[in-house]
Design a protein around this motif. Structure first.
Motif, PDB file in Angstrom:
ATOM      1  N   ALA A  30       0.845  -1.206   0.000  1.00 50.95           N
ATOM      2  CA  ALA A  30       0.000   0.000   0.000  1.00 50.95           C
ATOM      3  C   ALA A  30       0.875   1.249   0.000  1.00 50.95           C
ATOM      4  O   ALA A  30       0.588   2.230  -0.700  1.00 50.95           O
ATOM      5  N   THR A  31       1.952   1.205   0.759  1.00 42.29           N
ATOM      6  CA  THR A  31       2.879   2.344   0.803  1.00 42.29           C
ATOM      7  C   THR A  31       3.504   2.579  -0.563  1.00 42.29           C
ATOM      8  O   THR A  31       3.564   3.715  -1.048  1.00 42.29           O
ATOM      9  N   SER A  32       3.943   1.506  -1.202  1.00 46.61           N
ATOM     10  CA  SER A  32       4.544   1.637  -2.525  1.00 46.61           C
ATOM     11  C   SER A  32       3.514   2.070  -3.569  1.00 46.61           C
ATOM     12  O   SER A  32       3.837   2.841  -4.478  1.00 46.61           O
ATOM     13  N   LEU A  33       2.287   1.605  -3.438  1.00 48.91           N
ATOM     14  CA  LEU A  33       1.234   2.064  -4.353  1.00 48.91           C
ATOM     15  C   LEU A  33       1.077   3.579  -4.255  1.00 48.91           C
ATOM     16  O   LEU A  33       0.946   4.270  -5.267  1.00 48.91           O
ATOM     17  N   GLN A  34       1.096   4.112  -3.034  1.00 51.94           N
ATOM     18  CA  GLN A  34       0.962   5.546  -2.849  1.00 51.94           C
ATOM     19  C   GLN A  34       2.194   6.299  -3.334  1.00 51.94           C
ATOM     20  O   GLN A  34       2.092   7.307  -4.017  1.00 51.94           O
ATOM     21  N   GLU A  35       3.354   5.800  -2.991  1.00 49.40           N
ATOM     22  CA  GLU A  35       4.592   6.532  -3.273  1.00 49.40           C
ATOM     23  C   GLU A  35       5.010   6.485  -4.737  1.00 49.40           C
ATOM     24  O   GLU A  35       5.525   7.468  -5.264  1.00 49.40           O
ATOM     25  N   SER A  36       4.820   5.344  -5.395  1.00 46.31           N
ATOM     26  CA  SER A  36       5.366   5.198  -6.763  1.00 46.31           C
ATOM     27  C   SER A  36       4.467   4.424  -7.717  1.00 46.31           C
ATOM     28  O   SER A  36       4.882   4.147  -8.835  1.00 46.31           O
ATOM     29  N   LYS A  37       3.280   4.050  -7.276  1.00 41.99           N
ATOM     30  CA  LYS A  37       2.392   3.181  -8.071  1.00 41.99           C
ATOM     31  C   LYS A  37       3.093   1.869  -8.414  1.00 41.99           C
ATOM     32  O   LYS A  37       2.926   1.317  -9.483  1.00 41.99           O
ATOM     33  N   LEU A  38       3.924   1.394  -7.464  1.00 45.79           N
ATOM     34  CA  LEU A  38       4.677   0.137  -7.582  1.00 45.79           C
ATOM     35  C   LEU A  38       5.709   0.179  -8.707  1.00 45.79           C
ATOM     36  O   LEU A  38       6.104  -0.854  -9.220  1.00 45.79           O
ATOM     37  N   GLU A  39       6.165   1.370  -9.063  1.00 41.13           N
ATOM     38  CA  GLU A  39       7.212   1.507 -10.071  1.00 41.13           C
ATOM     39  C   GLU A  39       8.510   1.886  -9.375  1.00 41.13           C
ATOM     40  O   GLU A  39       8.518   2.725  -8.471  1.00 41.13           O
TER      41      GLU A  39
ATOM     42  N   TRP B 229      -5.144   2.678  -0.542  1.00 45.28           N
ATOM     43  CA  TRP B 229      -4.575   1.548  -1.274  1.00 45.28           C
ATOM     44  C   TRP B 229      -4.674   0.228  -0.521  1.00 45.28           C
ATOM     45  O   TRP B 229      -4.186  -0.796  -1.000  1.00 45.28           O
ATOM     46  N   GLU B 230      -5.295   0.229   0.645  1.00 43.53           N
ATOM     47  CA  GLU B 230      -5.300  -0.971   1.479  1.00 43.53           C
ATOM     48  C   GLU B 230      -5.977  -2.165   0.812  1.00 43.53           C
ATOM     49  O   GLU B 230      -5.465  -3.284   0.851  1.00 43.53           O
ATOM     50  N   GLN B 231      -7.120  -1.963   0.183  1.00 39.19           N
ATOM     51  CA  GLN B 231      -7.838  -3.088  -0.436  1.00 39.19           C
ATOM     52  C   GLN B 231      -7.045  -3.679  -1.600  1.00 39.19           C
ATOM     53  O   GLN B 231      -6.910  -4.898  -1.704  1.00 39.19           O
ATOM     54  N   GLN B 232      -6.504  -2.840  -2.472  1.00 42.68           N
ATOM     55  CA  GLN B 232      -5.734  -3.378  -3.594  1.00 42.68           C
ATOM     56  C   GLN B 232      -4.472  -4.071  -3.088  1.00 42.68           C
ATOM     57  O   GLN B 232      -4.099  -5.132  -3.600  1.00 42.68           O
ATOM     58  N   ALA B 233      -3.820  -3.497  -2.077  1.00 44.01           N
ATOM     59  CA  ALA B 233      -2.628  -4.135  -1.512  1.00 44.01           C
ATOM     60  C   ALA B 233      -2.973  -5.503  -0.942  1.00 44.01           C
ATOM     61  O   ALA B 233      -2.257  -6.486  -1.166  1.00 44.01           O
TER      62      ALA B 233
END
Length: 198
Positions: A100-109, A184-188
């Motif tokens: 979830a943190t990475s989704l917020q910070e970089s969209k997992l990129e 982003w919790e649900q997607q994570a």
């Protein structure tokens, strides 16, 4: 019952089983079932052990949830985060917080320096900063290293498992937008459920 009768009974049953096997053995070509086109046959694999979904979101999600399409590179980064989480000895919930943190910070990129669009010297999956002591540029753009660094910070947060995800993530990240991790919790959690046992 005497031994001789018992022995004859057992041998008789064994003989019937053998004879049944011979006479009902392989089907000859003339009586075989029609051939099935191999392309039409689906192979069903046994499901891998599931993840306890109650562990993934123990407090329920907070607020409106966001979702992005996840491509091959992002999926590889999800798997790298999960592998690093397991290596660190942490559980599925830690992986949810990290993803979830990475989704917020970089969209997992795994972002390198973005020039003028960069937030200070932030880079990698977690937008960690060399100037803040997270490591060298080479280290923080290595998915395993950056995840291990994030998780090391998470382990130091007393009671992180009992906190809402956004609070646990913010305590590690110290973001200017502390509530943004919640979305982003649900997607994570979905990504951890899908890839934890791969």
């Amino acid at each position: 019952m005497n031994t001789t009768i018992l022995r004859k009974s057992v041998l008789g049953i064994a003989g019937l089983a053998f004879a049944g096997g011979v006479f009902a053995g392989p089907v000859t070509e003339a009586h075989a079932a029609p051939a099935v086109d191999a392309k039409a046959v689906a192979v069903v694999q046994a499901d891998k052990p599931g993840v306890d979904k109650g562990k993934l979101i123990p407090h329920g999600v907070q607020g409106k949830q966001s979702r992005i399409d996840v491509g091959a590179e992002q999926t590889a980064n999800v798997k790298a985060i999960i592998a690093a989480t397991k290596k660190s000895g942490m559980d599925e919930r830690a992986a949810v917080v990290a993803i979830a943190t990475s989704l917020q910070e970089s969209k997992l990129e795994n972002l390198g320096h973005l020039g003028e669009r960069n937030d200070f010297d932030s880079q990698g999956l977690f937008q960690q900063r060399p100037s803040s002591g997270w490591g060298t540029v080479e280290q923080i753009t290595d998915p395993e290293y950056s995840t291990m660094a994030f998780l090391k910070g998470l382990k130091q947060v007393d009671g992180w498992k009992d906190m809402p995800l956004t609070e646990a993530a913010q305590t590690v990240q110290v973001s200017a937008y502390p509530d943004h991790y919640a979305q982003w919790e649900q997607q994570a959690a979905d990504l951890v459920a899908k890839h934890w046992n791969n």
